[in-house]
Scaffold this motif. Sequence first.
Motif, PDB file in Angstrom:
ATOM      1  N   SER A   1       0.110 -12.914  -5.367  1.00  0.00           N
ATOM      2  CA  SER A   1       1.096 -12.450  -6.340  1.00  0.00           C
ATOM      3  C   SER A   1       2.181 -13.508  -6.520  1.00  0.00           C
ATOM      4  O   SER A   1       2.692 -14.043  -5.540  1.00  0.00           O
TER       5      SER A   1
ATOM      6  N   HIS B   1      -5.574  -8.519  -4.363  1.00  0.00           N
ATOM      7  CA  HIS B   1      -4.248  -8.977  -4.821  1.00  0.00           C
ATOM      8  C   HIS B   1      -3.307  -8.908  -3.622  1.00  0.00           C
ATOM      9  O   HIS B   1      -3.141  -7.855  -3.016  1.00  0.00           O
TER      10      HIS B   1
ATOM     11  N   ARG C   1      -7.869  -2.015 -11.515  1.00  0.00           N
ATOM     12  CA  ARG C   1      -7.181  -2.298 -10.256  1.00  0.00           C
ATOM     13  C   ARG C   1      -6.752  -0.995  -9.599  1.00  0.00           C
ATOM     14  O   ARG C   1      -6.346  -0.048 -10.275  1.00  0.00           O
TER      15      ARG C   1
ATOM     16  N   GLU D   1      -0.584  -0.769  -3.131  1.00  0.00           N
ATOM     17  CA  GLU D   1       0.610  -1.370  -3.737  1.00  0.00           C
ATOM     18  C   GLU D   1       1.086  -0.491  -4.896  1.00  0.00           C
ATOM     19  O   GLU D   1       2.293  -0.312  -5.094  1.00  0.00           O
TER      20      GLU D   1
ATOM     21  N   HIS E   1       0.260  -9.646  -1.387  1.00  0.00           N
ATOM     22  CA  HIS E   1       1.660  -9.939  -1.071  1.00  0.00           C
ATOM     23  C   HIS E   1       1.699 -10.046   0.446  1.00  0.00           C
ATOM     24  O   HIS E   1       0.848  -9.475   1.123  1.00  0.00           O
TER      25      HIS E   1
HETATM   26 MG    MG Z   1       1.844  -7.210  -6.916  1.00  0.00          MG
END
Ligand code: MG
Length: 279
Positions: free
Chosen positions: A85, A49, A227, A231, A51
């Motif tokens: 994201s 995932h 997950r 983050e 960013h």
């Molecule tokens: Mg995120």
Amino acid sequence: MNQSKPCIICVAITGSVPTKDNNPNIPVSIMEQIESTQEAFEAGASIVHCHVRDEGGRPTSDPDRFFQLKDGIRKYCPGMIIQFSTGGRSGSGKERGGMLHIGPEMASLSVGSNNFPSRVYENPPDLVDWLARQMLELDVRPEIEAFDLSHIHQAAAMFQEGLIRHVPYIQFVMGVKNAMPADRDVFEYYVKTVDRLLPGAEWCGAGIGRFQRVVNEWCVELGGHTRTGMEDNIRVSKEKLAVSNAELVEIATELCFQYGRPVASWQQAREILKIPLKT
Ligand code: MG
């Protein structure tokens, strides 16, 4: 419970909140992100995932950076499922989906609003609708972020409407301050609700901060996916900062081992979620 089902581990490597002041091991530059993803991939993660941050370490929705990150992950983590994201911290309005054309295989999609630690996390219906349509058009599979029970109902309504296709993938997010706490009864009810409203869907869970491990455990125990990553949580214990994303992935793989769940390879993750490899 089907304990022979492989457990897909997603690693959320960077996010938009933690900084190197919080934990110097957080990967921020594209190079650091690629290296950290590779270690996490080798430790057992099959979804990343993503960013991105700008030169100053601030969250950005800059498509060039997303492109570079995707390119590097493709090269060093062949087969890993790449998820961008579209959350609200890196941009506002349609900016949040401004990099979907780069072609990640998945993207996070929040389908309703809720409170965050110090603000409202706004996901107005017209923006949710636009993001979902963009994902359909660009063949990007959404991962629905359920911060609340109503978000699971919303996902089911969107599936009925054809705004979500294929195998719906719902993530329960728990432990964000001012949103849904990490609550076992609620978690079980979420699982039950997904099974009732979206038969055939897959689900996973993310626990924020000190709840990361316990939510990992509930997911593994109850037959879902999970997950982890810096983050959501920068520590391995109250006293000790995480040294890497891989270290957090190893906590999840150890839980799989304890409960007799195989850790999904990237091939198995793609098979379970019906996501073909994009080139
Ligand atoms: Mg995120």
